[in-house]
Write an enzyme that holds these catalytic residues in place. Structure first.
Site, short mmCIF file in Angstrom:
data_model
loop_
_atom_site.label_atom_id
_atom_site.label_comp_id
_atom_site.label_asym_id
_atom_site.label_seq_id
_atom_site.Cartn_x
_atom_site.Cartn_y
_atom_site.Cartn_z
N CYS A 82 0.92 -1.29 -0.17
CA CYS A 82 0.05 -0.16 -0.35
C CYS A 82 0.73 1.65 0.27
O CYS A 82 1.62 1.36 -1.19
CB CYS A 82 -0.88 -0.23 1.06
N HIS A 182 -2.97 -5.24 1.56
CA HIS A 182 -2.44 -5.55 2.48
C HIS A 182 -2.58 -7.09 3.09
O HIS A 182 -3.30 -7.24 4.02
CB HIS A 182 -3.16 -4.45 4.35
N GLU A 184 -0.43 -8.33 5.12
CA GLU A 184 -0.01 -8.52 6.54
C GLU A 184 -1.40 -8.59 7.41
O GLU A 184 -1.51 -8.80 7.92
CB GLU A 184 0.23 -7.12 6.66
N1 GLN Z 1 -2.81 6.89 1.24
C1 GLN Z 1 -2.10 6.19 2.25
C2 GLN Z 1 -0.68 6.80 1.25
O1 GLN Z 1 -1.51 7.22 0.22
C3 GLN Z 1 -1.92 4.24 1.85
C4 GLN Z 1 -2.73 3.76 2.70
C5 GLN Z 1 -2.40 2.90 3.25
O2 GLN Z 1 -1.22 2.05 3.31
N2 GLN Z 1 -3.26 1.72 3.24
O3 GLN Z 1 0.42 6.88 1.55
#
Ligand code: GLN
Length: 204
Positions: A82, A182, A184
């Site tokens: 992410c 994610h 994890e």
């Molecule tokens: N929206 C976050 C970003 O741009 C990422 C979100 C996440 O890691 N769950 O950094």
């Protein structure tokens, strides 16, 4: 097969504990990384989910930005989930939320917060190239997608159904791996096990 070695989790912000736990479950020795000496001592690194802008700011404050880029260029295997995907991207789409800079390494353009407000968070079953067995449950939380994949990187996972079907949400480039979602958080260790295999087979 040789030992996986020490896998670091960049522990500046984000869901560090969840990555440490699942790395332990798949048999890796997982350690936190906050300082350049700690970064120098790992054989692989995980960039957790969190807020990419905050992680970059803290990396600068902790004098980790240069060392991180050097190790990525030097072939350190790195997995980003992410926010971690955003940090590994060479380019960020200007149509998404801006970010000043990233660590870079993967020849992709990402769009931050790409899935829009209505579906800030959702779950999907996905097939990922290289991961055997039943589809993987993917949890997306204010996730980025990969807007464009350059010639050096490879798309290995896509959204399967719905409005966003076909969007690229997992990529690999040599020793670098990134997912929009994610793993994890689901208790399914297959992505982390896959990354551990990448670490095992990397040149050290
Ligand atoms: N929206 C976050 C970003 O741009 C990422 C979100 C996440 O890691 N769950 O950094």
């Amino acid at each position: 097969m040789r030992d996986v070695g020490r896998i670091g989790v960049l522990a500046l912000q984000g869901d560090v504990r969840e990555h440490l736990r699942i790395l332990g479950e798949v048999g890796a020795t997982a350690v936190t990384v906050r300082r350049p000496e700690e970064l120098a001592a790992v054989d692989g690194l995980v960039l957790p989910g969190g807020e990419s802008t905050t992680i970059v700011k803290l990396a600068r404050t902790f004098d980790l930005l240069g060392p991180l880029r050097e190790r990525i260029e030097g072939g350190l295997p790195v997995y980003g989930s992410c926010a971690g995907m955003i940090l590994l991207a060479d380019r960020v789409d200007s149509g998404g939320s801006p970010i000043e800079e990233t660590f870079g390494g993967i020849d992709i353009t990402v769009r931050r917060n790409a899935f829009g407000r209505q579906v800030d968070s959702f779950e999907e079953d996905l097939d990922i190239d290289g991961i055997d067995g039943e589809p993987l449950r993917a949890v997306f939380i204010r996730a980025p997608w990969v807007q464009e994949v350059g010639p050096s990187a490879e798309a290995i996972g896509h959204v399967a159904t719905g409005e966003h079907a076909g969007r690229i949400v997992a990529v690999r480039q040599g020793g670098l791996l990134a997912t929009s979602f994610h793993p994890e958080l689901t208790g399914d260790g297959r992505i982390h096990a896959y990354f551990c295999d990448m670490v095992r087979t990397a040149d050290r």
